[in-house]
Design an enzyme around this catalytic site. Sequence first.
Site, PDB file in Angstrom:
ATOM      1  N   GLY A   1       0.816  -1.212   0.000  1.00 50.42           N
ATOM      2  CA  GLY A   1       0.000   0.000   0.000  1.00 50.42           C
ATOM      3  C   GLY A   1       0.847   1.259   0.000  1.00 50.42           C
ATOM      4  O   GLY A   1       2.018   1.218  -0.368  1.00 50.42           O
TER       5      GLY A   1
ATOM      6  N   HIS B   1       4.354   1.852  -8.092  1.00 47.32           N
ATOM      7  CA  HIS B   1       3.438   0.715  -8.041  1.00 47.32           C
ATOM      8  C   HIS B   1       2.596   0.662  -9.319  1.00 47.32           C
ATOM      9  O   HIS B   1       2.330  -0.414  -9.846  1.00 47.32           O
ATOM     10  CB  HIS B   1       2.499   0.827  -6.837  1.00 47.32           C
TER      11      HIS B   1
ATOM     12  N   ASP C   1      13.811  -3.310  -5.412  1.00 49.24           N
ATOM     13  CA  ASP C   1      14.031  -4.259  -4.311  1.00 49.24           C
ATOM     14  C   ASP C   1      14.737  -5.478  -4.900  1.00 49.24           C
ATOM     15  O   ASP C   1      14.153  -6.553  -5.054  1.00 49.24           O
ATOM     16  CB  ASP C   1      12.695  -4.597  -3.655  1.00 49.24           C
TER      17      ASP C   1
ATOM     18  N   SER D   1       9.440   5.619  -3.579  1.00 48.19           N
ATOM     19  CA  SER D   1       9.238   4.668  -2.492  1.00 48.19           C
ATOM     20  C   SER D   1       8.215   5.234  -1.529  1.00 48.19           C
ATOM     21  O   SER D   1       8.156   6.452  -1.315  1.00 48.19           O
ATOM     22  CB  SER D   1      10.568   4.451  -1.754  1.00 48.19           C
TER      23      SER D   1
HETATM   24  P1  AMP Z   1       6.112  -2.128  -1.520  1.00 50.48           P
HETATM   25  O1  AMP Z   1       4.696  -1.668  -1.438  1.00 50.48           O
HETATM   26  O2  AMP Z   1       7.114  -1.086  -1.170  1.00 50.48           O
HETATM   27  O3  AMP Z   1       6.336  -3.450  -0.859  1.00 50.48           O
HETATM   28  O4  AMP Z   1       6.371  -2.387  -3.055  1.00 50.48           O
HETATM   29  C1  AMP Z   1       5.521  -3.236  -3.803  1.00 50.48           C
HETATM   30  C2  AMP Z   1       6.183  -3.539  -5.115  1.00 50.48           C
HETATM   31  O5  AMP Z   1       6.393  -2.334  -5.829  1.00 50.48           O
HETATM   32  C3  AMP Z   1       7.565  -4.200  -4.953  1.00 50.48           C
HETATM   33  O6  AMP Z   1       7.700  -5.223  -5.935  1.00 50.48           O
HETATM   34  C4  AMP Z   1       8.504  -3.060  -5.202  1.00 50.48           C
HETATM   35  O7  AMP Z   1       9.757  -3.486  -5.695  1.00 50.48           O
HETATM   36  C5  AMP Z   1       7.734  -2.271  -6.251  1.00 50.48           C
HETATM   37  N1  AMP Z   1       8.205  -0.886  -6.302  1.00 50.48           N
HETATM   38  C6  AMP Z   1       8.343  -0.043  -5.247  1.00 50.48           C
HETATM   39  N2  AMP Z   1       8.844   1.135  -5.664  1.00 50.48           N
HETATM   40  C7  AMP Z   1       9.030   1.031  -7.006  1.00 50.48           C
HETATM   41  C8  AMP Z   1       9.525   1.911  -8.014  1.00 50.48           C
HETATM   42  N3  AMP Z   1       9.949   3.140  -7.716  1.00 50.48           N
HETATM   43  N4  AMP Z   1       9.567   1.459  -9.294  1.00 50.48           N
HETATM   44  C9  AMP Z   1       9.135   0.208  -9.603  1.00 50.48           C
HETATM   45  N5  AMP Z   1       8.653  -0.666  -8.705  1.00 50.48           N
HETATM   46  C10 AMP Z   1       8.605  -0.261  -7.416  1.00 50.48           C
END
Ligand code: AMP
Length: 267
Positions: free
Chosen positions: A19, A25, A138, A173
Amino acid sequence: MRATRAGWSERVALVPTMGALHEGHLALVSAARAQANRVVVSIFVNPTQFGDPGDLAAYPRTLETDLDMLGRAGVDAVFLPSVAEMYPAGDETIVETTRLAQAFHGAVRPGHFRGVATVVCKLLNIVRPDVALFGEKDYQQLAVIRRMVRDLHIDAEIAGVPTLRAPDGLALSSRNARLGTEDRVAAVVLSRALDAAQTMARGATAEALADIVRDVIATEPRARLTGLDIVDAATFEAITGALPARAGIMLSAEVGGVLLIDQREVP
Ligand code: AMP
């Protein structure tokens, strides 16, 4: 979720998230759209991947706006399980990539990648997607998930999506929202350090790349280097000396008390 999914015969993509959604995302959602007819986004702030209860409590939660964004993006389903559903009372099963979970970022965040592997395994079992998409930002997480899916014979393709960045280069992020104005400016030092390393990567050694990254991070007094590893992108083994065909630079730094990560594949 199972009933909804059972009604679909087309190709299904899953985008797991915690989220606090941003354009990064949505880049995963667009990539999912391009690869499948049905797109499921899960939102679950997974307690088992947080070492520090304070970090878990401080994790941003913006469900209303998340649902608006996903509605506009036209996803087919949003899966919002509760902690009690994902971790039934008395649960005792964990999934761990033994070497990969402990190496690199895992060394400073004990248990983190075990939490990630366990929750992603559960999500894949519930949604049974044809493809699941993860961000390359990540980088170690993507490697852990690829390894788990291969080792456990899980019938899902894993796709990596390039990192979406702010115009100044900072990787988008959910944690960026916690940066104060000056720390937000300072945070660009991570991508600047990776740019500098990339510029001189051809013919360089792993040690020389690490030195450049360290030197650039040191120019920003608000940033503190917390992790720096150079790995073979094919095997995820730490490397020294001459670079292999593709090497990954994995970087983490704290800026204003917020842990940020970034990565780059070189040359
Ligand atoms: P998170 O909600 O931070 O756990 O991220 C969910 C997914 O989105 C994970 O696979 C992350 O690697 C991806 N993600 C987060 N930030 C980015 C970004 N700036 N560009 C591409 N994918 C992202």
